[in-house]
Motif scaffolding. Sequence first.
Motif, short mmCIF file in Angstrom:
data_model
loop_
_atom_site.label_atom_id
_atom_site.label_comp_id
_atom_site.label_asym_id
_atom_site.label_seq_id
_atom_site.Cartn_x
_atom_site.Cartn_y
_atom_site.Cartn_z
N GLY B 31 0.81 -1.22 0.00
CA GLY B 31 0.00 0.00 0.00
C GLY B 31 0.85 1.27 0.00
N GLN B 33 1.88 2.95 2.44
CA GLN B 33 1.56 3.94 3.47
C GLN B 33 2.63 4.05 4.55
N ARG B 77 -9.13 -1.32 4.04
CA ARG B 77 -10.51 -0.88 3.97
C ARG B 77 -11.40 -1.94 3.33
N HIS B 100 -5.89 6.49 9.51
CA HIS B 100 -7.15 7.11 9.11
C HIS B 100 -7.72 6.39 7.90
N ARG B 101 -9.02 6.64 7.68
CA ARG B 101 -9.71 6.12 6.50
C ARG B 101 -8.87 6.28 5.23
N GLU B 102 -8.33 7.49 5.05
CA GLU B 102 -7.60 7.82 3.83
C GLU B 102 -6.34 6.98 3.67
N LEU B 103 -5.85 6.42 4.77
CA LEU B 103 -4.66 5.56 4.70
C LEU B 103 -5.07 4.11 4.53
N SER B 105 -7.46 3.05 2.87
CA SER B 105 -7.91 2.77 1.52
C SER B 105 -6.77 2.25 0.65
N ARG B 106 -5.54 2.47 1.07
CA ARG B 106 -4.40 1.93 0.30
C ARG B 106 -3.60 0.92 1.12
#
Lengths: 413, 288
Positions: B31, B33, B77, B100-103, B105-106
């Motif tokens: 991902g 991240q 996610r 967080h959500r935004e992380l 997702s990947r």
Amino acid sequence: MTTVEPRRTGTAEPRDRVAADETVGIRMTVNGTETTVTVPPRAHLGDVLREQLGLTGTHLGCEHGVCGMCTVLVDGEAARACLLFAVQCEGAEIVTVEGLGTPEDQHPLQQAFSAHHALQCGFCTPGMLMSSYDLLSNTPEVESEELPEQMSGVLCRCTGYRGILAAVDDVRQSHPDGVPGPRACGARTLVGRGTGGGSGAGAPAEEVPAAALAQEVRLPSGPPSAVVDVTSALRQPVERVWAVLDDFDLLARCLPGARLTEVLDGDRYRGRAVVALGPVKLSFDGLAQVVERDPAAHRLRFHAQGADAGGSATQADVVLAAEAGPDGGTVLTAHADVHLTGRVAQFGRALAGDVSRRLFEQFATSVDEAAETGSVTEPGRGAQLRLVLGTVRDTVGALVRRGLTRVRTLRRR
Amino acid sequence: MKAAPFAYVRPGRLDDVLGELAGGDGKVLAGGQSLVPVLAMRLGRPGTLVDITAVPELTAAGPEQDGYRIGAAVRQRAVEHDRSARAVPLIGMAMPFVGHRELRSRGTVCGSLAHADPAAELPAVACCAQATVELAGPAGRRRMPAEEFVTGAMTTAAGPEDVVVAVTFPHARPGEGFGFAEIARRHGDFALAGVVTRVRVGDDGAVTEARLTGFGISDRAVTRDVTPLLTEHEDDLRPATAALADEVVDTGGDTHGSTGYRRRLFGVLAARELSRALHRARDRKERS
Ligand SMILES: Cc1cc2nc3c(=O)[nH]c(=O)nc-3n(C[C@H](O)[C@H](O)[C@H](O)COP(=O)(O)OP(=O)(O)OC[C@H]3O[C@@H](n4cnc5c(N)ncnc54)[C@H](O)[C@@H]3O)c2cc1C
Ligand code: FES
Ligand code: FES
């Protein structure tokens, strides 16, 4: 229980190797327009959107995933554009804040942000809008109380939070089945500001200058990043331990990953140390200078400094002292004031203490061995200095033989 | 904050991923991240990033014979939204705390395990739940318990030429209850201290098995069999968990919390989450 088909999540198409200095054409859909950008592997999506496609609504703050300014939608879910390389986006559908609405036809979220004064400087606004769009389109059932938590992935620097949460809550209530889609996605010409080659395209691979070779160790003024006190019980008698401390070549070899490269006059030594930890790899070239050698007290003090080609630096004031211990063994104490500067400090400041402590623990074991055998087993590749440098965060972890070790980590801002 | 140049490749087969990693200068990109920040700060300069997301066998997640299996390219996610993942309640309890959500997702589940951050939630859940990690490497395939896989801070049993293929979390069994809690400065941050608990009771409601994993408190997730602790001190857990905290919390501390503060957090969370897991286990037993 093998009845359910495993869920598959978007398999990407394979791609052949792209060399570091090569560029490659990537096709993606941005705000409804299909486009091809030509990028080197290291160009992240945030830069490509801004510089090649002229979509400067996507802001960049920290560029390492923390601030959320660069949040865009990738295949319908919010993602950090700075943590995604454009080469990973082949075939992806991307929506930026420009795709959300236009001044004449604003998206309900944009209207609500305006109505609730949910911005002061507006720097975080694109990130906030894209993050809240993702939230309300994918989980419209989210509760009002959950909003502070759900919106915590984007940081606002000028106290816009109340207005922001009120705006998002407003749209949540007025659109219980999910927010309407983006309003400004459609075929249009995306014009870049750059030359089209893409940021960094064709740029020569950066030559990293060898760390400037210092002639003398200078310790910075100001409080150290970390203070390390380690006490280890060694099996060998104090005289033999001192013999190791007194022989700088042997001493250096006791540090895992370290190697002496040159002996200079004035009790000065040049060496190199390699730190490897997960994806982090640093190679420090350094200089050490003995400033005090007291055979009677079995005490050695030296100043050391090292610099990594990437701009990280570390300095230390180290005192090693050996004392006769119980059962004919030795109590070895190490005290170090460690100063970190450059990227390594920014990355894992709070971990400095744990890093140094482990270093000394491994070192003490080797000193014991050297005191017994007169030499140190050559550390293999896996036994390189594998220490904690941490991720982008402030928490630490460390394994200690409790009671023997104490570390204080100070932090300068 | 720009990564140094690297080569990039996205093979379509696992064998080709292993081929690209042979030699040791490549890094797996899942991902990104955690890896991309390291590159951006130039704390790492791998020669090649080997993107594993185009390998079909790595992109599936779902229930299998021995538990819920998550392929290496499956994003956090996706697991969060997969109903069949509910057979492993701990995943659902921990996932909202993973960044967080935004992380999410990947970011991938296996990437979090491979990265082995001492304060990360998923390695701790994997240890408490006794998940199994599958690896592929030059020496072939192997499987190992999550507890053996994580060997230290950001250090695992995976060598530079190995790939994590999948992780399998055992499904919850009848009579099992779970607990999860962490304290962080801000939602989405890494935990100052956190605990994961798993308690199993017999037909008479008596505890037959209790496990506790702490994270953010040492150089890796620390797991203990706490069956005697729970059976002997069920009515007053705090003194016992405080003693346990003295034993397992050994981080040096930082500006956000001293060792003592973390011990206190850990002791309180451990008592609370053990007791919650026990009650949930008994509730489930009664209802079943
Ligand atoms: C601002 C921020 C906050 C965060 N907060 C949290 C948090 O609170 N809790 C938390 O747990 N995480 C947190 N993370 C980390 C994170 O989101 C990821 O979940 C995770 O650590 C990495 O997963 P990834 O798939 O992105 O891995 P990558 O970044 O792609 O890889 C990480 C490392 O693991 C290796 N790797 C990845 N996959 C494999 C594989 N299959 N086989 C072998 N090696 C592999 C890579 O080579 C690399 O060294 C945070 C990240 C950021 C940027
Ligand atoms: S710029 Fe991407 S998260 Fe800060
Ligand atoms: S409005 Fe200024 S950063 Fe949020």
